[in-house]
Design an enzyme around this catalytic site. Sequence first.
Site, PDB file in Angstrom:
ATOM      1  CG  ASP A  99      -2.948  -7.169   0.878  1.00 38.25           C
ATOM      2  OD1 ASP A  99      -1.943  -6.446   1.044  1.00 38.25           O
ATOM      3  OD2 ASP A  99      -4.090  -6.703   0.743  1.00 38.25           O
ATOM      4  CB  SER A 100      -2.460  -5.612   5.102  1.00 41.23           C
ATOM      5  OG  SER A 100      -3.066  -4.890   4.049  1.00 41.23           O
TER       6      SER A 100
ATOM      7  CE1 TYR B 271       0.327  -6.344   7.758  1.00 38.87           C
ATOM      8  CE2 TYR B 271       1.543  -7.002   5.808  1.00 38.87           C
ATOM      9  CZ  TYR B 271       0.926  -7.334   7.000  1.00 38.87           C
ATOM     10  OH  TYR B 271       0.918  -8.640   7.407  1.00 38.87           O
TER      11      TYR B 271
ATOM     12  CB  CYS C 154       0.916  -6.644   0.300  1.00 46.11           C
ATOM     13  SG  CYS C 154       1.129  -5.216   1.369  1.00 46.11           S
ATOM     14  CG  ASN C 155       1.945  -2.534  -4.547  1.00 45.64           C
ATOM     15  OD1 ASN C 155       2.631  -2.441  -5.543  1.00 45.64           O
ATOM     16  ND2 ASN C 155       0.687  -2.929  -4.605  1.00 45.64           N
TER      17      ASN C 155
ATOM     18  CD  GLU D 228      -9.502  -4.249   4.007  1.00 42.17           C
ATOM     19  OE1 GLU D 228     -10.322  -4.924   4.659  1.00 42.17           O
ATOM     20  OE2 GLU D 228      -8.589  -4.768   3.332  1.00 42.17           O
TER      21      GLU D 228
ATOM     22  CB  CYS E 134      -2.005   0.268  -2.910  1.00 41.79           C
ATOM     23  SG  CYS E 134      -2.909  -0.455  -1.517  1.00 41.79           S
ATOM     24  CB  THR E 135      -2.947  -5.365  -3.963  1.00 47.00           C
ATOM     25  OG1 THR E 135      -2.804  -5.405  -2.540  1.00 47.00           O
ATOM     26  CG2 THR E 135      -1.629  -5.717  -4.620  1.00 47.00           C
ATOM     27  CG  HIS E 136      -6.450  -2.494  -0.142  1.00 46.93           C
ATOM     28  ND1 HIS E 136      -5.301  -3.072   0.313  1.00 46.93           N
ATOM     29  CD2 HIS E 136      -7.435  -2.882   0.710  1.00 46.93           C
ATOM     30  CE1 HIS E 136      -5.572  -3.770   1.412  1.00 46.93           C
ATOM     31  NE2 HIS E 136      -6.854  -3.670   1.668  1.00 46.93           N
TER      32      HIS E 136
HETATM   33  N1  DGL Z   1      -2.703  -3.747  -0.163  1.00 49.46           N
HETATM   34  C1  DGL Z   1      -1.461  -3.380   0.423  1.00 49.46           C
HETATM   35  C2  DGL Z   1      -0.543  -2.706  -0.538  1.00 49.46           C
HETATM   36  O1  DGL Z   1      -0.549  -3.083  -1.668  1.00 49.46           O
HETATM   37  C3  DGL Z   1      -1.466  -2.802   1.792  1.00 49.46           C
HETATM   38  C4  DGL Z   1      -2.425  -1.759   2.124  1.00 49.46           C
HETATM   39  C5  DGL Z   1      -2.265  -1.450   3.581  1.00 49.46           C
HETATM   40  O2  DGL Z   1      -2.417  -2.367   4.386  1.00 49.46           O
HETATM   41  O3  DGL Z   1      -1.953  -0.304   3.896  1.00 49.46           O
HETATM   42  O4  DGL Z   1       0.235  -1.871  -0.254  1.00 49.46           O
END
Ligand code: DGL
Length: 264
Positions: A10-11, A42, A73-74, A151, A182-184
């Site tokens: 992931d990012s 990302y 990461c999506n 984050e 989004c995995t965050h």
């Molecule tokens: N966690 C990532 C996602 O699922 C990226 C979030 C990011 O870096 O913007 O999209």
Amino acid sequence: VKDKPIGIFDSGLGGITVLRSLLEKFPNESFIYIGDLARLPYGNKSPDTIRKYGEQILNYLNKMGTKAVVIACNSASTVFLGEDSYNGIPLFNVIEPGANLAAKTTKNNKVAVMSTTATMKAHAYKKELLKCNPNLLVEEKATPLLVPLAEEGWLHEKITKDIIQKYLNEIELKFDTLILGCTHYPILRDDIKNCLSPDIMLIESGDALAINLDEKLKLLDLKSTDSNHRTIQILTTDLTEHFETLAHNLVKPYKINSFERITL
Ligand code: DGL
């Protein structure tokens, strides 16, 4: 090959939510996680750039000998959608399983998706959801500010709740199922839940993906049988104490064996 680790990336911190689900569901598997902290986020970058970063990470993981890679990461999953291998290594994205699970879960056929701008612009979820059920109504909402809040570890803060509420208020669809695209976002799960009525169902990538991964590993005869030597390695393109602390907290009760800074 069976006892080689599974790569996951992931990012930043977000993919650790997926790693956490996988650690629970795959007690015999070792994992190498790459977080591209130096280039986070990302989600507001172009597909070309995200693809380039993703390929660099995949090449790195391939060199490390991972037996499969999970794109946790999506935004990156969006640019690898439909590709089930990379240089011969099986590849898993988080979008298809999330969309499948949401399509099965909704009762009123109305699904909302919160995601980064990159994922929203690609309409990746909408396309996958409509493949599952063409009668679904889908509304996609870019909610990029949730990434830095996660984050930063700003959980249960009033400002976090206010931002989530503002985004949710802007969704018009009367959805009964909400994809955390989004995995965050699972890091902010409680804050998101508190802004929704209790009957809304939340779909998270990690849980949805685990079922797919298990079936595929069995099919390819790649499931590890070694339960005594599991390792969890975290590699990042930048490394801070803050990241280490949050990562340790997110994987609890599992223990990360090592953190290392790498250059891609
Ligand atoms: N966690 C990532 C996602 O699922 C990226 C979030 C990011 O870096 O913007 O999209």
